[in-house]
Design a protein around this motif. Sequence first.
Motif: not given
Ligand code: FES
Length: 162
Positions: A95, A97-100, A130-132, A134
């Motif tokens: 999402q 992408g930060y954690c990916q 993952c804060r989003c 996913t």
């Molecule tokens: S995709 Fe946003 S923190 Fe995991």
Amino acid sequence: MKLTINGQVTEVDVEDDTPLLWVLREQLGLTGTKYGCGIALCGACTVHIDGVAQRSCVLPVSAVRENQKITTIEGLGVQQFHPVQEAWAEIDVAQCGYCQPGMIMAAASLLAQNPEPTDEEIRSEITNICRCGTYPRVLEGVKRAAQRMASTQKAGGSNEQA
Ligand code: FES
Ligand code: FES
């Protein structure tokens, strides 16, 4: 001190207790590995040491020997995409992408050690945050990658740098 990173021996001049994460990001510009919590909780900083996922924010650089192979997200799937990366793209896991990068490194390490993980094993072994949210797509991505890795290994291929 010398480190073997993504297949290359690299000399770095840092204090022994510097976390590996900062050596990668600040000394070497390998910014694919992310900083999240700094206390080994979120997994954003996950790299491989000899193929095993490690949280680099709490790993002193002096704990890594020269002959150990450090692989970052930049070193995964260099010649061709790693099956995890292919699966991630197919399912559109990311999402923000930060954690990916950390998720992908954790998934690749899990599948190297356990090529056919159950859903429960995936959930218990990949503890990255993952804060989003996913997580459902991460689960699907790991299962899709497991299928891809099975066929890759049958063909005798490996996507991780030596
Ligand atoms: S995709 Fe946003 S923190 Fe995991
Ligand atoms: S930054 Fe290393 S686990 Fe969160």
